[in-house]
Design a protein around this motif. Sequence first.
Motif, PDB file in Angstrom:
ATOM      1  N   LEU A  52       0.827  -1.329  -0.078  1.00  0.00           N
ATOM      2  CA  LEU A  52       0.150  -0.121  -0.020  1.00  0.00           C
ATOM      3  C   LEU A  52       0.854   1.220   0.045  1.00  0.00           C
ATOM      4  CD1 LEU A  52      -2.902  -1.118   2.557  1.00  0.00           C
ATOM      5  CD2 LEU A  52      -2.923  -1.071  -0.041  1.00  0.00           C
ATOM      6  N   ASP A  53       2.202   1.132  -0.292  1.00  0.00           N
ATOM      7  CA  ASP A  53       2.893   2.423  -0.343  1.00  0.00           C
ATOM      8  C   ASP A  53       2.635   3.224  -1.371  1.00  0.00           C
ATOM      9  OD1 ASP A  53       3.992   1.321   2.125  1.00  0.00           O
ATOM     10  OD2 ASP A  53       6.384   1.554   1.289  1.00  0.00           O
ATOM     11  N   TRP A  54       2.086   2.564  -2.273  1.00  0.00           N
ATOM     12  CA  TRP A  54       1.434   3.841  -3.383  1.00  0.00           C
ATOM     13  C   TRP A  54       0.552   4.618  -2.965  1.00  0.00           C
ATOM     14  CZ3 TRP A  54      -3.856   3.789  -4.118  1.00  0.00           C
ATOM     15  CH2 TRP A  54      -4.366   2.585  -3.771  1.00  0.00           C
ATOM     16  N   LEU A  55      -0.004   4.615  -1.756  1.00  0.00           N
ATOM     17  CA  LEU A  55      -0.789   5.651  -1.068  1.00  0.00           C
ATOM     18  C   LEU A  55      -0.103   6.874  -0.399  1.00  0.00           C
ATOM     19  CD1 LEU A  55      -3.066   3.258   0.850  1.00  0.00           C
ATOM     20  CD2 LEU A  55      -3.650   4.688  -1.175  1.00  0.00           C
ATOM     21  N   VAL A  56       1.315   6.581  -0.348  1.00  0.00           N
ATOM     22  CA  VAL A  56       2.171   7.444   0.545  1.00  0.00           C
ATOM     23  C   VAL A  56       2.634   8.729  -0.521  1.00  0.00           C
ATOM     24  CG1 VAL A  56       4.267   7.943   1.762  1.00  0.00           C
ATOM     25  CG2 VAL A  56       2.793   5.840   2.122  1.00  0.00           C
ATOM     26  N   GLY A  57       2.519   9.795  -0.227  1.00  0.00           N
ATOM     27  CA  GLY A  57       3.033  10.958  -1.094  1.00  0.00           C
ATOM     28  C   GLY A  57       1.883  12.230  -1.213  1.00  0.00           C
ATOM     29  N   ASP A  58       2.326  13.296  -1.738  1.00  0.00           N
ATOM     30  CA  ASP A  58       1.422  14.378  -1.789  1.00  0.00           C
ATOM     31  C   ASP A  58       0.641  14.603  -0.707  1.00  0.00           C
ATOM     32  OD1 ASP A  58       2.048  14.528  -4.216  1.00  0.00           O
ATOM     33  OD2 ASP A  58       0.812  12.975  -5.015  1.00  0.00           O
ATOM     34  N   GLY A  59       1.352  14.681   0.562  1.00  0.00           N
ATOM     35  CA  GLY A  59       0.687  15.053   1.738  1.00  0.00           C
ATOM     36  C   GLY A  59       0.227  14.010   2.399  1.00  0.00           C
ATOM     37  N   ILE A  60       0.393  12.890   2.258  1.00  0.00           N
ATOM     38  CA  ILE A  60       0.213  11.597   2.717  1.00  0.00           C
ATOM     39  C   ILE A  60       1.437  10.914   3.415  1.00  0.00           C
ATOM     40  CG2 ILE A  60      -1.179   9.286   2.696  1.00  0.00           C
ATOM     41  CD1 ILE A  60      -3.167  10.640   0.731  1.00  0.00           C
ATOM     42  N   PRO A  61       1.819  11.008   4.621  1.00  0.00           N
ATOM     43  CA  PRO A  61       3.024  10.549   5.141  1.00  0.00           C
ATOM     44  C   PRO A  61       3.124   9.221   5.482  1.00  0.00           C
ATOM     45  CG  PRO A  61       1.796  11.545   7.047  1.00  0.00           C
ATOM     46  CD  PRO A  61       0.929  11.888   5.888  1.00  0.00           C
ATOM     47  N   SER A  62       2.022   8.426   5.693  1.00  0.00           N
ATOM     48  CA  SER A  62       2.116   7.026   5.863  1.00  0.00           C
ATOM     49  C   SER A  62       0.819   6.293   5.379  1.00  0.00           C
ATOM     50  CB  SER A  62       2.399   6.788   7.317  1.00  0.00           C
ATOM     51  OG  SER A  62       1.135   7.290   7.958  1.00  0.00           O
ATOM     52  N   VAL A  63       1.160   4.953   5.408  1.00  0.00           N
ATOM     53  CA  VAL A  63       0.056   4.097   5.165  1.00  0.00           C
ATOM     54  C   VAL A  63      -1.262   4.261   6.174  1.00  0.00           C
ATOM     55  CG1 VAL A  63      -0.992   1.663   4.990  1.00  0.00           C
ATOM     56  CG2 VAL A  63       1.052   2.445   3.681  1.00  0.00           C
ATOM     57  N   PRO A  64      -0.596   4.236   7.533  1.00  0.00           N
ATOM     58  CA  PRO A  64      -1.868   4.501   8.622  1.00  0.00           C
ATOM     59  C   PRO A  64      -2.629   5.801   8.445  1.00  0.00           C
ATOM     60  CG  PRO A  64       0.058   3.660   9.586  1.00  0.00           C
ATOM     61  CD  PRO A  64       0.473   3.942   8.240  1.00  0.00           C
ATOM     62  N   ALA A  65      -1.763   6.968   7.844  1.00  0.00           N
ATOM     63  CA  ALA A  65      -2.696   8.046   7.696  1.00  0.00           C
ATOM     64  C   ALA A  65      -3.441   8.179   6.676  1.00  0.00           C
ATOM     65  CB  ALA A  65      -1.542   9.339   7.507  1.00  0.00           C
ATOM     66  N   ALA A  66      -3.069   7.425   5.697  1.00  0.00           N
ATOM     67  CA  ALA A  66      -3.900   7.057   4.430  1.00  0.00           C
ATOM     68  C   ALA A  66      -5.029   6.361   4.782  1.00  0.00           C
ATOM     69  CB  ALA A  66      -3.465   6.317   3.117  1.00  0.00           C
ATOM     70  N   ALA A  67      -4.869   5.598   5.797  1.00  0.00           N
ATOM     71  CA  ALA A  67      -6.154   4.718   6.450  1.00  0.00           C
ATOM     72  C   ALA A  67      -7.217   5.570   7.061  1.00  0.00           C
ATOM     73  CB  ALA A  67      -5.791   3.665   7.306  1.00  0.00           C
ATOM     74  N   TYR A  68      -6.704   6.488   7.871  1.00  0.00           N
ATOM     75  CA  TYR A  68      -7.626   7.472   8.598  1.00  0.00           C
ATOM     76  C   TYR A  68      -8.048   8.367   7.452  1.00  0.00           C
ATOM     77  CZ  TYR A  68      -5.656   6.198  13.107  1.00  0.00           C
ATOM     78  OH  TYR A  68      -5.412   5.491  14.285  1.00  0.00           O
ATOM     79  N   LYS A  69      -7.418   8.749   6.686  1.00  0.00           N
ATOM     80  CA  LYS A  69      -8.088   9.457   5.548  1.00  0.00           C
ATOM     81  C   LYS A  69      -9.259   9.030   4.753  1.00  0.00           C
ATOM     82  CE  LYS A  69      -3.970  12.366   4.731  1.00  0.00           C
ATOM     83  NZ  LYS A  69      -4.411  13.726   5.342  1.00  0.00           N
TER      84      LYS A  69
END
Length: 123
Positions: A52-69
Amino acid sequence: VLPEARRRDVGILVMCAVRRAIARPEQLRQLVVDLKAEGQLAADALPDDAPLDWLVGDGIPSVPAAAYKFAAGHPGVSCVLTGQATPHHLEDNVAAILGVPLPDAARERLVRLFGPIRRNLGN
């Protein structure tokens, strides 16, 4: 359920946006390998390592942050509970929820990949 709750003006609380596999890279890797072996994910759907590292970047610092988003980004969700061990961890979680949203394309890809799966992915 979420659209109906929204239609009826019923609040939805997400309790486990980040658990086990999302918070533990080795467990996430194994989960994706298992889902592929079960035929629930196509072999080429995601890489086995850092799936799921493809979710990281452009203001999204981590996979857990992407999950919260992802959890907070649904219009039917009223509140997302977070777990934290330190004040800094709490600040990171709040920043994830209140910061830039998960891009629509990423949200759509996650739903396309994981939406059809009918088993608990949190173990």
